[in-house]
Design a protein around this motif. Structure first.
Motif, PDB file in Angstrom:
ATOM      1  N   ASP A 129      36.053  62.883  39.858  1.00  0.00           N
ATOM      2  CA  ASP A 129      34.704  62.335  40.028  1.00  0.00           C
ATOM      3  C   ASP A 129      33.839  63.308  40.823  1.00  0.00           C
ATOM      4  N   PRO A 130      33.117  64.209  40.120  1.00  0.00           N
ATOM      5  CA  PRO A 130      32.298  65.200  40.827  1.00  0.00           C
ATOM      6  C   PRO A 130      31.250  64.587  41.750  1.00  0.00           C
ATOM      7  N   ARG A 131      30.616  63.494  41.332  1.00  0.00           N
ATOM      8  CA  ARG A 131      29.534  62.922  42.148  1.00  0.00           C
ATOM      9  C   ARG A 131      30.027  61.904  43.170  1.00  0.00           C
ATOM     10  N   ARG A 132      31.257  61.452  43.026  1.00  0.00           N
ATOM     11  CA  ARG A 132      31.875  60.506  43.959  1.00  0.00           C
ATOM     12  C   ARG A 132      31.109  59.183  44.074  1.00  0.00           C
ATOM     13  N   PHE A 133      30.561  58.713  42.941  1.00  0.00           N
ATOM     14  CA  PHE A 133      29.895  57.408  42.935  1.00  0.00           C
ATOM     15  C   PHE A 133      30.817  56.300  42.425  1.00  0.00           C
ATOM     16  N   GLY A 134      32.057  56.638  42.146  1.00  0.00           N
ATOM     17  CA  GLY A 134      33.001  55.644  41.651  1.00  0.00           C
ATOM     18  C   GLY A 134      33.622  54.835  42.778  1.00  0.00           C
ATOM     19  N   ALA A 135      34.681  54.098  42.449  1.00  0.00           N
ATOM     20  CA  ALA A 135      35.315  53.242  43.451  1.00  0.00           C
ATOM     21  C   ALA A 135      36.781  53.021  43.115  1.00  0.00           C
ATOM     22  N   TRP A 136      37.593  52.939  44.169  1.00  0.00           N
ATOM     23  CA  TRP A 136      39.001  52.523  44.075  1.00  0.00           C
ATOM     24  C   TRP A 136      39.226  51.473  45.168  1.00  0.00           C
ATOM     25  N   LEU A 137      39.370  50.235  44.743  1.00  0.00           N
ATOM     26  CA  LEU A 137      39.559  49.138  45.679  1.00  0.00           C
ATOM     27  C   LEU A 137      40.803  48.336  45.284  1.00  0.00           C
ATOM     28  N   TYR A 138      41.244  47.480  46.171  1.00  0.00           N
ATOM     29  CA  TYR A 138      42.443  46.677  45.919  1.00  0.00           C
ATOM     30  C   TYR A 138      42.233  45.282  46.479  1.00  0.00           C
ATOM     31  N   THR A 139      42.694  44.292  45.733  1.00  0.00           N
ATOM     32  CA  THR A 139      42.604  42.912  46.215  1.00  0.00           C
ATOM     33  C   THR A 139      43.827  42.118  45.783  1.00  0.00           C
ATOM     34  N   GLU A 140      44.214  41.203  46.622  1.00  0.00           N
ATOM     35  CA  GLU A 140      45.276  40.260  46.267  1.00  0.00           C
ATOM     36  C   GLU A 140      44.712  38.858  46.080  1.00  0.00           C
ATOM     37  N   ALA A 141      43.401  38.715  46.237  1.00  0.00           N
ATOM     38  CA  ALA A 141      42.731  37.435  45.998  1.00  0.00           C
ATOM     39  C   ALA A 141      42.453  37.283  44.503  1.00  0.00           C
ATOM     40  N   PRO A 142      42.195  36.059  44.036  1.00  0.00           N
ATOM     41  CA  PRO A 142      41.812  35.872  42.631  1.00  0.00           C
ATOM     42  C   PRO A 142      40.596  36.730  42.293  1.00  0.00           C
ATOM     43  N   LEU A 143      40.648  37.414  41.158  1.00  0.00           N
ATOM     44  CA  LEU A 143      39.589  38.354  40.808  1.00  0.00           C
ATOM     45  C   LEU A 143      38.222  37.697  40.720  1.00  0.00           C
ATOM     46  N   GLU A 144      38.186  36.471  40.200  1.00  0.00           N
ATOM     47  CA  GLU A 144      36.892  35.814  40.028  1.00  0.00           C
ATOM     48  C   GLU A 144      36.204  35.525  41.367  1.00  0.00           C
ATOM     49  N   GLN A 145      36.951  35.660  42.471  1.00  0.00           N
ATOM     50  CA  GLN A 145      36.361  35.446  43.790  1.00  0.00           C
ATOM     51  C   GLN A 145      35.919  36.740  44.458  1.00  0.00           C
ATOM     52  N   HIS A 146      36.262  37.884  43.865  1.00  0.00           N
ATOM     53  CA  HIS A 146      35.919  39.157  44.487  1.00  0.00           C
ATOM     54  C   HIS A 146      34.416  39.365  44.451  1.00  0.00           C
ATOM     55  N   GLU A 147      33.858  39.950  45.495  1.00  0.00           N
ATOM     56  CA  GLU A 147      32.407  40.084  45.608  1.00  0.00           C
ATOM     57  C   GLU A 147      31.796  40.928  44.492  1.00  0.00           C
ATOM     58  N   LEU A 148      32.559  41.830  43.889  1.00  0.00           N
ATOM     59  CA  LEU A 148      32.039  42.645  42.801  1.00  0.00           C
ATOM     60  C   LEU A 148      32.115  41.940  41.446  1.00  0.00           C
ATOM     61  N   ILE A 149      32.885  40.885  41.383  1.00  0.00           N
ATOM     62  CA  ILE A 149      33.152  40.200  40.108  1.00  0.00           C
ATOM     63  C   ILE A 149      32.469  38.845  40.026  1.00  0.00           C
ATOM     64  N   ALA A 150      32.355  38.167  41.162  1.00  0.00           N
ATOM     65  CA  ALA A 150      31.960  36.760  41.173  1.00  0.00           C
ATOM     66  C   ALA A 150      30.599  36.497  40.531  1.00  0.00           C
ATOM     67  N   HIS A 151      29.659  37.439  40.677  1.00  0.00           N
ATOM     68  CA  HIS A 151      28.287  37.188  40.213  1.00  0.00           C
ATOM     69  C   HIS A 151      28.063  37.606  38.767  1.00  0.00           C
TER      70      HIS A 151
END
Length: 282
Positions: free
Chosen positions: A108-130
């Protein structure tokens, strides 16, 4: 920026190499992405088996036994599968090493990506819920878009690019779907007719499905390759063709700005009778 078809093709490219393999180690060379990569990522994921690879909007979801890796390619990110351990380049920020020695490398040359991890239900994650519905599912229907668009004063192009309304309709495919539907991109969402709504839903589904299929047939090898789907040189109707002649009517394609994004359109194509054009052009 990678759009939904590129992300979907990436998922399909890496999935066979990750499924049912166990993560031996995660090496982070540069954690300074859009959100800092958690320093505990290796500890959290080590010795977990990969249960599947899927996509939600533009997020790649690597499902593990206890949690999920959430990967976003940002503007310039790519993933590739390596059968050996070549010397990492300047922009090779993350390696996921599997139990068979294969590794998944993130560049990722521009470093605008993301690598995150969660053990909570995905539909509750702040990036997914909305997020709104997936465009290729039955949840994205004429009835849904019609109801959501009523009394909205947003330009229709901006409206369908809003991930809270529907995910994955990026700039390229919004241009193409609106052209095929015969809808002026700056028409207010609340002013589109039921017939226009029907055409728009059908064409959003069509342009995305065809782009995914195109990627599937011309996909570069994700093993040792550059990790980028090989279908960026598509024969598009309007996107990137400002000043050229419309393939439907010969009128010069015009360009304007929509929220600082390029919008290409043809003023003469308003009939909505070009639904099947993309089948020939792609």
């Amino acid at each position: 920026m990678p759009e939904l078809p590129e992300v979907e093709t990436t998922c399909r490219g890496i999935e066979p190499h990750l499924n049912n393999r166990t993560i031996s180690r995660v090496t982070v060379r540069d954690a300074r992405l859009r959100w800092p990569i958690p320093p505990e990522l290796d500890d959290w994921t080590r010795d977990q088996r990969v249960l599947g690879v899927s996509r939600r909007s533009k997020y790649i979801l690597i499902q593990l036994e206890r949690g999920t890796l959430i990967v976003h390619l940002g503007m310039s990110g790519s993933l590739r599968v390596l059968l050996d351990d070549p010397t990492p380049g300047k922009h090779d920020h993350v390696d996921v090493e599997l139990d068979n020695g294969v590794r998944l490398r993130y560049n990722d040359p521009r470093r605008f990506g993301a690598w995150l991890y969660t053990e909570a239900p995905l539909e509750q994650h702040e990036l997914i819920a909305h997020l709104g519905p997936e465009p290729l599912t039955d949840d994205f229907s004429v009835d849904y878009l019609w109801a959501m668009s009523r009394k909205r004063k947003t330009k229709i192009k901006s409206f369908i690019m809003d991930a809270r309304i529907v995910v994955g309709v990026g700039n390229i495919y919004a241009n193409e779907a609106l052209f095929l539907s015969g809808i002026y991109p700056h028409k207010l969402a609340g002013k589109i007719t039921r017939a226009e709504c029907e055409r728009l839903v059908a064409n959003i589904k069509q342009v995305l499905a065809l782009a995914i299929n195109q990627g599937g047939t011309t996909l570069r090898d994700f093993v040792g390759g550059d990790g980028k789907p090989g279908y960026f040189a598509q024969s598009l109707n309007v996107y990137g063709r400002s000043g050229e002649l419309c393939r439907q009517c010969g009128t010069v394609i015009r360009e304007l700005r929509t929220n600082n994004r390029s919008t290409c359109f043809c003023r003469s194509v308003r009939s909505g009778n070009v639904l099947l054009t993309l089948v020939v052009l792609f």
